[in-house]
Design an enzyme around this catalytic site. Structure first.
Site, PDB file in Angstrom:
ATOM      1  NE  ARG A   1      -3.680  -0.051   2.259  1.00  0.00           N
ATOM      2  CZ  ARG A   1      -4.312  -0.742   3.218  1.00  0.00           C
ATOM      3  NH1 ARG A   1      -4.101  -0.464   4.470  1.00  0.00           N
ATOM      4  NH2 ARG A   1      -5.148  -1.707   2.894  1.00  0.00           N
ATOM      5  CE1 TYR A   2       0.293   4.352   4.158  1.00  0.00           C
ATOM      6  CE2 TYR A   2       0.425   2.071   4.893  1.00  0.00           C
ATOM      7  CZ  TYR A   2      -0.172   3.318   4.944  1.00  0.00           C
ATOM      8  OH  TYR A   2      -1.248   3.507   5.764  1.00  0.00           O
TER       9      TYR A   2
ATOM     10  NE  ARG B   1       4.737   2.236   6.107  1.00  0.00           N
ATOM     11  CZ  ARG B   1       4.699   3.473   5.643  1.00  0.00           C
ATOM     12  NH1 ARG B   1       5.618   3.908   4.801  1.00  0.00           N
ATOM     13  NH2 ARG B   1       3.718   4.277   5.982  1.00  0.00           N
TER      14      ARG B   1
ATOM     15  CB  CYS C   1      -4.428 -16.245  15.886  1.00  0.00           C
ATOM     16  SG  CYS C   1      -4.143 -14.967  14.682  1.00  0.00           S
TER      17      CYS C   1
ATOM     18  CB  CYS D   1      -8.386 -10.992  19.567  1.00  0.00           C
ATOM     19  SG  CYS D   1      -6.704 -11.604  19.820  1.00  0.00           S
TER      20      CYS D   1
ATOM     21  CB  CYS E   1      -9.557 -10.393  15.081  1.00  0.00           C
ATOM     22  SG  CYS E   1      -8.351 -10.644  13.780  1.00  0.00           S
TER      23      CYS E   1
ATOM     24  NE  ARG F   1      -4.877  -8.732   8.247  1.00  0.00           N
ATOM     25  CZ  ARG F   1      -3.700  -8.318   8.724  1.00  0.00           C
ATOM     26  NH1 ARG F   1      -3.090  -9.004   9.672  1.00  0.00           N
ATOM     27  NH2 ARG F   1      -3.122  -7.234   8.265  1.00  0.00           N
TER      28      ARG F   1
ATOM     29  CG  ASP G   1      -9.637  -1.408  11.925  1.00  0.00           C
ATOM     30  OD1 ASP G   1      -9.415  -0.186  11.949  1.00  0.00           O
ATOM     31  OD2 ASP G   1      -8.737  -2.270  11.824  1.00  0.00           O
TER      32      ASP G   1
ATOM     33  CG  ASP H   1      -5.450   1.219   9.540  1.00  0.00           C
ATOM     34  OD1 ASP H   1      -5.082   1.944   8.595  1.00  0.00           O
ATOM     35  OD2 ASP H   1      -4.888   0.157   9.859  1.00  0.00           O
TER      36      ASP H   1
ATOM     37  CE  LYS I   1      -1.135   1.617  11.051  1.00  0.00           C
ATOM     38  NZ  LYS I   1      -0.610   1.187   9.747  1.00  0.00           N
TER      39      LYS I   1
HETATM   40  S1  SF4 Z   1      -6.065  -9.631  16.749  1.00  0.00           S
HETATM   41 FE1  SF4 Z   1      -6.580 -11.134  15.140  1.00  0.00          FE
HETATM   42  S2  SF4 Z   1      -4.670 -11.460  14.027  1.00  0.00           S
HETATM   43 FE2  SF4 Z   1      -4.152 -10.508  16.008  1.00  0.00          FE
HETATM   44  S3  SF4 Z   1      -3.734 -12.225  17.373  1.00  0.00           S
HETATM   45 FE3  SF4 Z   1      -5.864 -11.679  17.660  1.00  0.00          FE
HETATM   46  S4  SF4 Z   1      -6.985 -13.017  16.251  1.00  0.00           S
HETATM   47 FE4  SF4 Z   1      -4.851 -13.046  15.607  1.00  0.00          FE
END
Ligand code: SF4
Length: 463
Positions: free
Chosen positions: A162-163, A166, A175, A179, A182, A184, A343, A380, A387
């Site tokens: 994207r940038y 980087r 994972c 979480c 998350c 994703r 997000d 973001d 950001k």
């Molecule tokens: S926030 Fe999402 S990508 Fe990061 S550790 Fe937790 S589940 Fe995994």
């Protein structure tokens, strides 16, 4: 994702016995640790937080060797409602709701992280990050699956560019813990994948061909779910690319399974620096002695550790919670880097806070605690906008010559704004009391140098 079979408490015993014999981790742990003595000494003096408080309540039958073996935790993640109900009091109705949620958004908690939960408090900040909520479904129509539009910026599978300078490499979607907030979350249903050697080679080939890329961010999922050997294979090949200056790793292992940050991993990372590691503590209670030791091992291996927390409703959305988190991070030498606005991801709306909350938190911290402890609050932007840092407005008025500013106490100050253009005669005049523009202050040994025409309005003092 490889989902472990249902684990009953009796199976923990069974697995622990089996793994105790087959594990090679004892030997690994006996390798020369970087700075082990100092770590222990520091922790004995001042533990940064309580250790895994429920360890002996839930896992008293697990030996220290197994408890310190990250692979044991990984194999024994809690991934079903039935398993969870053995540890956390859940009514039949709650269990039914959780089953519904986990059909869409699975569950995965490491025994270590589970042991941090206050099981008697439904609003426990650790619990809320790990245990699903029916609100993930009832508010599930709000938000979008991929708010950052990462798919659009994928130039080859797994590589986001994207940038200009980087790139982000997504090595896996696995994972240790899932979480609830998350970004994703959309990937969780894809069953767990790791990039194939061919896909990794395609990503590296792209980086080799784009000489503007100087910063490679390795992320996931969580990239440290890969074995150290496999990680080394990838990291060493990135390091061979001459225009890549720094490598960054994004991981939540120091928080949810700090045992993963073992000596073998640290010794490997130390070979390929500069490597920076960004982790993700959200609450002061996550800073246990185990987590502090993990961060210390990284730091002593030459890997600076930054923290990127996410602002979460009912978890860390107060000045007090953020101040305590950031102060404790500093005590373990981890820099509070970003505080992210959560997000707008489907299934996370119940954890999102109004943007004003983040601004108020920063306002409540700035000036009231060390500047080092104040993270940058960022949004973001959707559609890959990048950001944007946000902070309270301290400029009340501005003219060409003056700014009217308020300080952290609300007091008002007038600040004279230096002229943009300074004529050379004025500058020479200003410098003349101590000599030429490139002269020396008499008797002091301090040398004055003009920075050049580009910065005619400033001088650099070098001693
Ligand atoms: S926030 Fe999402 S990508 Fe990061 S550790 Fe937790 S589940 Fe995994």
């Amino acid at each position: 994702m490889k989902t472990p079979s249902v684990i009953l408490k009796s199976q923990f015993i069974h697995k622990s016995e089996k793994c105790c014999h087959e594990s090679g981790t004892n030997n690994e742990a006996e390798e020369e640790p970087p700075g082990e003595r100092s770590i222990s000494a520091n922790l004995e003096e001042e533990p940064p937080g309580k250790t895994a408080t429920n360890r002996y309540r839930f896992f008293s039958h697990i030996t220290d060797d197994l408890w310190n073996d990250w692979k044991w935790h990984f194999r024994n993640r809690i991934t079903s409602v039935e398993q969870l109900a053995q540890f956390i009091p859940l009514s039949a109705e709650e269990q039914a709701q959780l089953r519904l949620v986990t059909m869409r958004y699975p569950l995965s908690i490491t025994p270590y992280y589970l042991s941090l939960i206050n099981t008697y408090d439904p609003n426990d900040p650790i619990r809320k990050q790990a245990i699903p909520s029916i609100l993930e479904m009832t508010m599930g129509s709000m938000g979008v699956e991929d708010p950052l539009d990462e798919k659009r910026d994928s130039v080859v599978p797994g590589l986001v560019h994207r940038y200009a300078d980087r790139v982000l490499i997504v090595l896996t979607d696995i994972c240790p813990m899932l979480c609830r907030h998350c970004t994703r979350k959309r990937e969780w249903r894809n069953g767990g994948w790791v990039r194939s050697p061919g896909e990794v080679e395609a990503m590296l080939s792209y980086i080799r061909q784009h000489r503007a890329i100087r910063d490679v961010i390795i992320s996931g999922g969580d990239p440290l779910t890969l074995s150290t050997k496999r990680l080394e294979d990838i990291i060493s090949r990135i390091r061979e690319i001459r225009h890549v200056e720094i490598i960054r790793i994004g991981t939540r292992f120091p928080v949810v399974l700090p045992q993963r940050i073992d000596y073998e991993l640290c010794a490997m990372l130390a070979k390929y620096g500069p490597i920076w590691l960004n982790t993700h503590f959200n609450h002061a209670r996550e800073i246990t002695p185990e987590a502090a030791e993990a961060c210390d091992r990284l730091l002593r291996s030459g890997v600076p550790v930054n923290n990127q927390s996410v602002l979460l409703r009912g978890i860390n959305d107060s000045v007090e919670a953020q101040t305590e988190l950031c102060r404790r991070l500093l005590k373990i030498k981890v820099r509070p880097y970003y505080l992210f606005q959560c997000d707008e991801v489907q299934g996370t709306e119940h954890l999102r806070t109004p943007v004003e909350v983040g601004m108020k938190i920063i306002e409540g911290m700035r000036g009231h605690t060390s500047g080092l402890a104040v993270p940058t609050f960022v949004i973001d932007l959707p559609q890959g906008g990048g950001k944007v840092p946000l902070q309270p407005n301290y400029v009340l008025a501005q003219t060409k010559d003056e700014l009217v500013l308020r300080n952290y106490q609300g007091r008002i100050f007038h600040y004279r704004n230096p002229l943009r253009q300074v004529h050379e005669e004025s500058l020479a005049e200003a410098v003349s009391p101590v000599g030429d523009a490139a002269g020396t202050i008499a008797g002091s040994g301090v040398k004055l140098e003009l920075e050049g025409a580009r910065n005619a309005d400033r001088v650099i003092v070098r001693s």
